[in-house]
Design a protein around this motif. Structure first.
Motif, PDB file in Angstrom:
ATOM      1  N   LEU A  93     122.304 -53.641  -0.037  1.00 52.34           N
ATOM      2  CA  LEU A  93     120.523 -54.224  -0.582  1.00 52.34           C
ATOM      3  C   LEU A  93     120.171 -54.235   0.477  1.00 52.34           C
ATOM      4  O   LEU A  93     118.505 -53.597   0.897  1.00 52.34           O
ATOM      5  CB  LEU A  93     120.898 -55.851  -0.630  1.00 52.34           C
ATOM      6  CG  LEU A  93     119.095 -56.518  -1.207  1.00 52.34           C
ATOM      7  CD1 LEU A  93     117.641 -55.756  -2.428  1.00 52.34           C
ATOM      8  CD2 LEU A  93     119.458 -58.193  -1.427  1.00 52.34           C
TER       9      LEU A  93
ATOM     10  N   ARG B  70     112.765 -61.829  -6.868  1.00 50.17           N
ATOM     11  CA  ARG B  70     113.147 -61.072  -5.657  1.00 50.17           C
ATOM     12  C   ARG B  70     112.900 -62.193  -4.858  1.00 50.17           C
ATOM     13  O   ARG B  70     113.036 -61.390  -3.088  1.00 50.17           O
ATOM     14  CB  ARG B  70     111.867 -59.794  -5.869  1.00 50.17           C
ATOM     15  CG  ARG B  70     111.927 -58.936  -6.931  1.00 50.17           C
ATOM     16  CD  ARG B  70     110.890 -57.804  -6.581  1.00 50.17           C
ATOM     17  NE  ARG B  70     111.316 -57.362  -7.945  1.00 50.17           N
ATOM     18  CZ  ARG B  70     110.007 -56.551  -8.802  1.00 50.17           C
ATOM     19  NH1 ARG B  70     108.743 -57.263  -8.338  1.00 50.17           N
ATOM     20  NH2 ARG B  70     110.340 -55.959 -10.163  1.00 50.17           N
TER      21      ARG B  70
ATOM     22  N   SER C  26     115.995 -60.209  -2.468  1.00 46.92           N
ATOM     23  CA  SER C  26     115.356 -59.458  -1.880  1.00 46.92           C
ATOM     24  C   SER C  26     114.264 -59.484  -0.986  1.00 46.92           C
ATOM     25  O   SER C  26     113.598 -59.033   0.069  1.00 46.92           O
ATOM     26  CB  SER C  26     114.822 -57.945  -2.544  1.00 46.92           C
ATOM     27  OG  SER C  26     115.669 -58.183  -3.555  1.00 46.92           O
TER      28      SER C  26
ATOM     29  N   VAL D 240     116.283 -51.894   1.666  1.00 53.15           N
ATOM     30  CA  VAL D 240     115.084 -52.940   1.600  1.00 53.15           C
ATOM     31  C   VAL D 240     114.570 -53.020   3.606  1.00 53.15           C
ATOM     32  O   VAL D 240     113.494 -52.518   3.803  1.00 53.15           O
ATOM     33  CB  VAL D 240     115.066 -54.593   1.790  1.00 53.15           C
ATOM     34  CG1 VAL D 240     115.466 -54.860   0.516  1.00 53.15           C
ATOM     35  CG2 VAL D 240     116.363 -54.982   2.364  1.00 53.15           C
TER      36      VAL D 240
ATOM     37  N   ARG E 276     112.187 -49.842  -3.313  1.00 48.97           N
ATOM     38  CA  ARG E 276     112.996 -50.968  -2.674  1.00 48.97           C
ATOM     39  C   ARG E 276     112.799 -51.858  -1.864  1.00 48.97           C
ATOM     40  O   ARG E 276     112.756 -52.946  -1.912  1.00 48.97           O
ATOM     41  CB  ARG E 276     114.033 -50.764  -2.486  1.00 48.97           C
ATOM     42  CG  ARG E 276     115.280 -50.350  -4.543  1.00 48.97           C
ATOM     43  CD  ARG E 276     114.914 -51.403  -5.432  1.00 48.97           C
ATOM     44  NE  ARG E 276     115.041 -52.908  -5.844  1.00 48.97           N
ATOM     45  CZ  ARG E 276     116.530 -53.252  -5.476  1.00 48.97           C
ATOM     46  NH1 ARG E 276     117.608 -52.714  -5.432  1.00 48.97           N
ATOM     47  NH2 ARG E 276     116.793 -54.231  -4.825  1.00 48.97           N
TER      48      ARG E 276
END
Length: 268
Positions: free
Chosen positions: A64, A31, A34, A68, A251
């Motif tokens: 994405l 991650r 992310s 986030v 997320r």
């Protein structure tokens, strides 16, 4: 002066200082992208932020970033469009998927910083720049290039990098600064070095729970642990090194173990 991370508990510990370079390293699938996407999206509220993600097409980047930033696990196309409209003039996305020569990486940083006023630029990831993984001297020159660019344009450049695969192939292993792939110049020349590690054991326990399996007391206790950790092992500008625990909620990474998203603001 620099860019703060999105999590309030980090504000007196870690700063992405202008004129400097940071390395964000970790095992594949832990991650890193992310975490950097969330840092970039929240930074864009205050400063122009550029992202060059060579491993992810633009369409996936927008998805994405929306997830986030807004804490939306499955945002609709309309929500993604709303976020993209908000990001116009704030978020600069470099539209290239695949390897790039070092001169192209140089040029995109110059373009973002000089022509669009970016103060934070994320490079994801270092391995997609041609020459990385070949000779130590070439890798050192590429790292020096980013350091010079950061100083010349007074921007912060955050670079995603990989660590070596653990000897036993286990995701339980938490890498250190000595596990970075390639030249030692990455850790030597970076002002900030962070390891991003995701708790894959917790992911597995959560999957068991979702499948209806009864958990042991030890597994129940493990679910209280952070979903990811940022391990700062070098911090040139502030007298702090240590670990930052992050919990994943829809997320989005939050700084405490609670089921509520971080407020992004700006009507989103």
């Amino acid at each position: 002066d620099g860019v703060k991370l999105p999590w309030e508990k980090t504000h007196d510990k870690l700063l992405l200082q202008y004129g400097a370079v940071s390395i964000w390293a970790g095992i594949d699938g832990h991650r890193k992208s992310s975490v950097l996407a969330q840092i970039a999206s929240f930074a864009a509220r205050d400063v122009v932020t550029g992202i060059a993600s060579f491993e992810m097409p633009i369409r996936h980047q927008i998805s994405l970033l929306t997830q986030v930033a807004l804490g939306a696990a499955s945002p609709t196309i309309e929500v993604e469009k709303q976020f993209a409209n908000w990001g116009n003039g704030r978020l600069l996305l470099y539209d290239h998927h695949g390897d790039v020569p070092a001169i192209e990486a140089y040029a995109l940083v110059v373009k973002m910083a000089r022509d669009y006023g970016a103060r934070l630029i994320v490079i994801d990831c270092l391995q997609m720049i041609q020459g990385v993984g070949e000779e130590t001297a070439i890798e050192r020159d590429i790292m020096k290039m980013f350091v010079r660019l950061a100083k010349a344009f007074d921007v912060h450049i955050a670079i995603v990098h990989h660590t070596r695969k653990p000897a036993k192939g286990s995701d339980d292993y938490m890498p250190t600064r000595f596990d970075l792939l390639g030249s030692s110049s990455y850790s030597q020349l970076a002002s900030v070095l962070c390891i991003v590690w995701a708790d894959k054991k917790k992911d597995h326990i959560r999957q068991l729970q979702e499948a209806g399996q009864e958990l042991t007391a030890e597994q129940e206790e493990h679910l209280e642990q952070p979903d990811a950790r940022i391990i700062c092992s070098k911090n040139r500008h502030l007298p702090w090194e240590g670990t930052i625990g992050l919990w994943l909620y829809n997320r989005q990474f939050i700084g405490a173990n609670r089921n509520e998203r971080m407020h992004f603001g700006d009507g989103l």
